[in-house]
Design an enzyme around this catalytic site. Structure first.
Site, short mmCIF file in Angstrom:
data_model
loop_
_atom_site.label_atom_id
_atom_site.label_comp_id
_atom_site.label_asym_id
_atom_site.label_seq_id
_atom_site.Cartn_x
_atom_site.Cartn_y
_atom_site.Cartn_z
CB THR A 139 5.98 -4.72 8.18
OG1 THR A 139 7.20 -5.46 8.39
CG2 THR A 139 6.12 -3.34 8.79
N GLY A 140 4.69 -7.94 8.54
CA GLY A 140 4.45 -9.17 7.78
C GLY A 140 2.98 -9.57 7.78
CB SER A 154 9.26 -16.00 7.00
OG SER A 154 8.82 -15.27 5.86
CB SER A 169 7.83 -23.17 11.26
OG SER A 169 7.57 -23.76 10.02
CD GLU A 224 8.63 -25.98 5.81
OE1 GLU A 224 9.65 -26.60 5.45
OE2 GLU A 224 7.57 -26.03 5.19
CE1 TYR A 232 11.31 -19.75 8.45
CE2 TYR A 232 10.46 -21.97 8.17
CZ TYR A 232 10.29 -20.67 8.60
OH TYR A 232 9.10 -20.30 9.19
NE ARG A 287 2.19 -17.80 3.13
CZ ARG A 287 3.19 -18.27 3.91
NH1 ARG A 287 3.98 -17.43 4.55
NH2 ARG A 287 3.34 -19.56 4.06
NE ARG A 290 -1.35 -12.34 -3.27
CZ ARG A 290 -0.69 -11.20 -3.17
NH1 ARG A 290 0.23 -11.04 -2.23
NH2 ARG A 290 -0.97 -10.20 -3.99
NE ARG A 320 10.81 -24.73 -1.76
CZ ARG A 320 9.99 -24.17 -0.91
NH1 ARG A 320 9.75 -24.74 0.25
NH2 ARG A 320 9.38 -23.04 -1.20
CB ALA A 360 16.44 -31.14 1.32
CD GLU A 361 9.34 -30.01 -1.49
OE1 GLU A 361 9.55 -29.30 -0.49
OE2 GLU A 361 8.78 -29.60 -2.53
P1 NDP Z 1 6.41 -12.60 6.75
O1 NDP Z 1 7.57 -13.01 5.92
O2 NDP Z 1 5.19 -12.06 6.08
O3 NDP Z 1 6.91 -11.48 7.79
C1 NDP Z 1 8.19 -11.52 8.36
C2 NDP Z 1 8.41 -10.26 9.18
O4 NDP Z 1 9.70 -10.33 9.79
C3 NDP Z 1 8.34 -8.96 8.39
O5 NDP Z 1 7.66 -7.99 9.15
C4 NDP Z 1 9.82 -8.57 8.28
O6 NDP Z 1 10.02 -7.19 8.15
C5 NDP Z 1 10.33 -9.06 9.63
N1 NDP Z 1 11.78 -9.20 9.68
C6 NDP Z 1 12.58 -9.84 8.79
N2 NDP Z 1 13.86 -9.74 9.17
C7 NDP Z 1 13.89 -9.00 10.32
C8 NDP Z 1 14.91 -8.54 11.17
N3 NDP Z 1 16.19 -8.80 10.93
N4 NDP Z 1 14.56 -7.83 12.26
C9 NDP Z 1 13.26 -7.54 12.52
N5 NDP Z 1 12.24 -7.93 11.74
C10 NDP Z 1 12.55 -8.67 10.65
O7 NDP Z 1 6.05 -13.83 7.68
P2 NDP Z 1 4.61 -14.32 8.25
O8 NDP Z 1 3.87 -13.16 8.76
O9 NDP Z 1 3.99 -15.22 7.26
O10 NDP Z 1 5.06 -15.25 9.45
C11 NDP Z 1 5.25 -14.74 10.78
C12 NDP Z 1 6.19 -15.66 11.53
O11 NDP Z 1 5.63 -16.96 11.61
C13 NDP Z 1 7.57 -15.84 10.90
O12 NDP Z 1 8.51 -16.00 11.94
C14 NDP Z 1 7.43 -17.15 10.13
O13 NDP Z 1 8.68 -17.77 9.94
C15 NDP Z 1 6.53 -17.92 11.07
N6 NDP Z 1 5.71 -18.95 10.46
C16 NDP Z 1 4.92 -18.63 9.40
C17 NDP Z 1 4.12 -19.60 8.82
C18 NDP Z 1 3.22 -19.26 7.67
O14 NDP Z 1 2.70 -20.20 7.06
N7 NDP Z 1 2.97 -17.99 7.37
C19 NDP Z 1 4.11 -20.99 9.34
C20 NDP Z 1 4.90 -21.17 10.53
C21 NDP Z 1 5.69 -20.19 11.06
P3 NDP Z 1 10.12 -6.43 6.70
O15 NDP Z 1 8.72 -5.96 6.40
O16 NDP Z 1 11.06 -5.32 6.99
O17 NDP Z 1 10.62 -7.43 5.71
P1 GDP Z 2 6.85 -23.69 2.80
O1 GDP Z 2 6.05 -24.88 3.18
O2 GDP Z 2 7.11 -22.76 3.96
O3 GDP Z 2 8.10 -24.00 2.07
O4 GDP Z 2 5.89 -22.80 1.87
P2 GDP Z 2 5.88 -22.51 0.29
O5 GDP Z 2 4.55 -21.91 0.00
O6 GDP Z 2 7.07 -21.73 -0.13
O7 GDP Z 2 5.99 -23.97 -0.39
C1 GDP Z 2 5.04 -24.98 -0.14
C2 GDP Z 2 5.32 -26.18 -1.05
O8 GDP Z 2 5.04 -25.81 -2.40
C3 GDP Z 2 6.78 -26.66 -1.02
O9 GDP Z 2 6.76 -28.07 -0.95
C4 GDP Z 2 7.32 -26.22 -2.38
O10 GDP Z 2 8.36 -27.07 -2.92
C5 GDP Z 2 6.07 -26.34 -3.23
N1 GDP Z 2 6.15 -25.56 -4.47
C6 GDP Z 2 5.96 -26.05 -5.74
N2 GDP Z 2 6.14 -25.07 -6.62
C7 GDP Z 2 6.45 -23.94 -5.94
C8 GDP Z 2 6.74 -22.60 -6.34
O11 GDP Z 2 6.75 -22.26 -7.51
N3 GDP Z 2 6.99 -21.71 -5.33
C9 GDP Z 2 6.97 -22.06 -4.01
N4 GDP Z 2 7.21 -21.12 -3.07
N5 GDP Z 2 6.72 -23.33 -3.62
C10 GDP Z 2 6.45 -24.25 -4.56
#
Ligand code: NDP
Ligand code: GDP
Length: 327
Positions: free
Chosen positions: A11-12, A87, A128, A130, A152, A187, A194, A281, A283-284
């Site tokens: 669902t993500g 996430s 990730s 991160e 995380y 996102r 976003r 944050r 720690a950044e």
């Molecule tokens: P999202 O936050 O959009 O989606 C996270 C998903 O995990 C949702 O479907 C959520 O379900 C599900 N989830 C959360 N907790 C649980 C649980 N306890 N059991 C089962 N499912 C759970 O993340 P993204 O799609 O952006 O990212 C996908 C993966 O890639 C994640 O693991 C993320 O950490 C990793 N990632 C993402 C990056 C990015 O920039 N997008 C970069 C690097 C890694 P629900 O709808 O119920 O909340």
């Molecule tokens: P991340 O790289 O997974 O932490 O993705 P985010 O999109 O949450 O954050 C990316 C960067 O944007 C980080 O360095 C944050 O500190 C910076 N940032 C600055 N302002 C904001 C804010 O208002 N919201 C978020 N989410 N990040 C911010």
């Protein structure tokens, strides 16, 4: 017979794009969904992308090993994509134990379920950038040492190494994709891209007047989720499992992100953005810049969408959504 894929986190954002990709390739797609107080699946992303009715949903949770074993036994998948996670980096300081349960120990649970019930299945772990955190090299590749900077990132590092370990210990076809930030109109609104594209749309439409922000100097290597899920699939099509960095090779500041997003709607971001301590944050991670050379060479993968195209697509989608919501 078509191949079967099981996706956690269906669902993500990535779950939606990956489902679309796999359905287009003729897969039978199964998705793990966690139960909440209402019986409905949170399917807004799957609906938006037009695949909601083509997915087989299974109740389960990454924290519940017995449920995962049951689902993997029932589905008998050829490929498992572990995308589920808590996430959001910022939330991981407020909920470090939950993040550990889901994002770290959840990987142990799903890997165990695969090892016990479908050891021939190919496994993808959503690792990730991160994990590089306090970067040890200016451009991060598969050989760059990790230095996580949030609960995380620590949890993701556990998942990454456990994936490597299950590959080496049990011969699982398990690959870890070290994906740099990837975004899309799907996102979550809490992530910075976003948040900014949605604010640009609302300000343009007269629905907001300002945008409170955290650290504008941080830089990220941002790509499009639609491109990045292709790399996930390609990893599982290789004869040998491995780890890959997936990135664009270009890093851009949060400030520049604001400039580009507001430019799409013809506004000057400096008139609307204000600093707000709440978004800083403890720690950044100041800079992330990936080296995708291995993925390009071995998978034949490239990031097709530029940063500017990505942000334009996101702002336009948010304009449509916000106009519709106000109508
Ligand atoms: P999202 O936050 O959009 O989606 C996270 C998903 O995990 C949702 O479907 C959520 O379900 C599900 N989830 C959360 N907790 C649980 C649980 N306890 N059991 C089962 N499912 C759970 O993340 P993204 O799609 O952006 O990212 C996908 C993966 O890639 C994640 O693991 C993320 O950490 C990793 N990632 C993402 C990056 C990015 O920039 N997008 C970069 C690097 C890694 P629900 O709808 O119920 O909340
Ligand atoms: P991340 O790289 O997974 O932490 O993705 P985010 O999109 O949450 O954050 C990316 C960067 O944007 C980080 O360095 C944050 O500190 C910076 N940032 C600055 N302002 C904001 C804010 O208002 N919201 C978020 N989410 N990040 C911010």
């Amino acid at each position: 017979m078509g191949r079967k894929a099981l996706i956690t986190g269906v669902t993500g954002q990535d779950g939606a794009y990956l489902s679309q990709l796999l359905l287009g390739k003729g897969y039978e797609v199964h998705g793990l969904v966690r139960r909440s107080s209402h019986s409905e699946v949170d399917d807004h992303r799957l609906k938006w992308i037009g695949v909601r009715d083509d997915i087989n949903f299974h109740d389960g949770n990454l924290t519940d090993l017995s449920g995962l074993i049951r689902v993997v036994r029932e589905v008998k998948p050829d490929e498992v994509y572990n995308l589920g996670a808590q996430s959001f980096v910022k939330a991981s300081w407020q909920q470090p134990l939950l993040t550990t349960e889901v994002t770290a120990k959840g990987v142990a649970n799903i890997l165990e379920a695969v090892r016990l019930e479908a050891p021939e299945a190919r496994y993808y772990q959503a690792s990730s950038s991160e994990m590089y955190g306090l970067i040890q090299e200016p451009k991060q590749s598969e050989s760059t040492p990790f230095y996580p900077r949030s609960p995380y990132a620590v949890a993701k590092l556990f998942g990454h190494w456990l994936t490597v370990n299950y590959r080496e210990s049990f011969g699982l076809h398990a690959s870890s994709g070290i994906l740099f930030n990837h975004e899309s109109p799907l996102r979550g609104l809490e992530f910075v891209t976003r948040k900014v594209t949605d604010a640009a749309a609302r300000i343009k439409l007269g629905q907001a007047t300002e945008l409170p922000m955290g650290n504008l100097d941080a830089t990220r290597d941002w790509g499009h989720a639609r491109d990045y899920v292709k790399a996930m699939w390609l990893m599982l099509q290789q004869d040998t499992p491995d780890d890959y960095v997936v990135a664009t090779g270009r890093t851009i500041s949060v400030r520049e992100l604001c400039r580009v997003a507001f430019e799409v709607v013809g506004l000057d971001y400096e008139k609307y953005v204000r600093l707000d301590e709440r978004f800083m944050r403890p720690a950044e991670v100041e800079v992330l810049l990936g080296d995708p050379a291995k993925a390009e060479r071995q998978l034949g993968w490239t990031a097709d969408t530029t940063f500017e195209q990505l942000i334009q697509e996101m702002v336009e989608a948010d304009l449509v959504r916000r106009r519709r919501a106000a109508a």
